[in-house]
Design a protein around this motif. Sequence first.
Motif, short mmCIF file in Angstrom:
data_model
loop_
_atom_site.label_atom_id
_atom_site.label_comp_id
_atom_site.label_asym_id
_atom_site.label_seq_id
_atom_site.Cartn_x
_atom_site.Cartn_y
_atom_site.Cartn_z
N ASN A 119 0.75 -1.34 -0.07
CA ASN A 119 -0.26 0.18 0.12
C ASN A 119 1.16 0.86 -0.06
O ASN A 119 1.53 1.47 0.69
N GLU A 172 0.36 4.40 0.05
CA GLU A 172 -0.61 5.13 1.48
C GLU A 172 0.46 4.92 2.71
O GLU A 172 0.84 5.87 3.17
N HIS A 173 0.83 3.44 3.17
CA HIS A 173 1.11 3.09 4.11
C HIS A 173 2.82 3.24 4.19
O HIS A 173 3.32 4.00 4.99
N LYS A 230 4.00 6.01 2.46
CA LYS A 230 3.98 7.36 2.50
C LYS A 230 4.22 7.71 3.99
O LYS A 230 5.12 8.71 4.81
N GLN A 231 3.07 7.43 4.98
CA GLN A 231 2.28 7.47 5.76
C GLN A 231 3.69 6.75 6.46
O GLN A 231 4.23 7.86 8.06
#
Length: 300
Positions: A34, A36-37, A39-40
């Motif tokens: 993922n 987004e994970h 990046k987070q």
Amino acid sequence: MNVTIIGLGLIGGSIAKDLKRTGFATEIVGVDSNPEHGKQAVELGIADRYEELETAIKQTDVVVIAIPVDKIKLVLPQVLDLIPANATVTDVGSTKREIVTVVQNHPKRGNYVPSHPMSGTENSGPIAAIENLFENKICIICDQQNSRPQHLALIEKMYQSIGMSTAYMTSDEQDHNTAFVSHLPHVTAFALANAVLAKEDRSIIFDLASGGFRSTVRLAKSSPEMWGPIFNQNSDYMVEAIEEYQKHLEAFKKSIQHENTDEMMKLIKHANGIRTILDGGNQSMIKNEKTIIQLFTPKN
């Protein structure tokens, strides 16, 4: 030490935090399906950078695979194919028999150390990662004789650096034991949650719910993507654990149904004996893996 973490959720993220905090890792490279994970995780300081799998493990020293166990079976052979010759690989899966079988004949099998750090919460994703999650907990290392000594020693050192003690078991013993002390509690929490959700007047029940209910059902919030594959891979020992649990539930049911107070009190008092293990037995269990097996494996 360059450490690649594949899977930046609760377990992978928490390991990353502690390895960086303790100085074991000089750089954490994150990999996650993922984006987004990924990046987070960088934004939260869990990983120093986020890369695709092949790029991340080209020059790595250690790879920690912290993804659902069905995905570990697919990713682990790829990782062993791609890592540098001297790199070390471990996974943190809650089941082991099927995973180790997949790579038992791999040329780099000796680089791989199967492990299961026994800690966690019901939360998931990078935001769930916390420091000191593994402090004073037990990490199970499986089939250590099949790992080369230098790789085994490095993974032992890694877990020691984040405060864990080590126990050694075969993959079969690990799956058998965790069926009772880890997997069964999740099944019972899911079942309890479903039982309450099935009640038509459940809103009243939830209004009345206090600490006891909330702590018991807490595990029912756990990820189905994580726990479904665990139940599937450990189905034989899960069935054994559930049948054993059903037997003891039935004993309580009969004592209550027939108002057999003496039997009911006997069952409760016997259950109170778990206090000795939970409150006073942790250190002895940590020091002696045979004791762990004896305590956690049910008697016929």
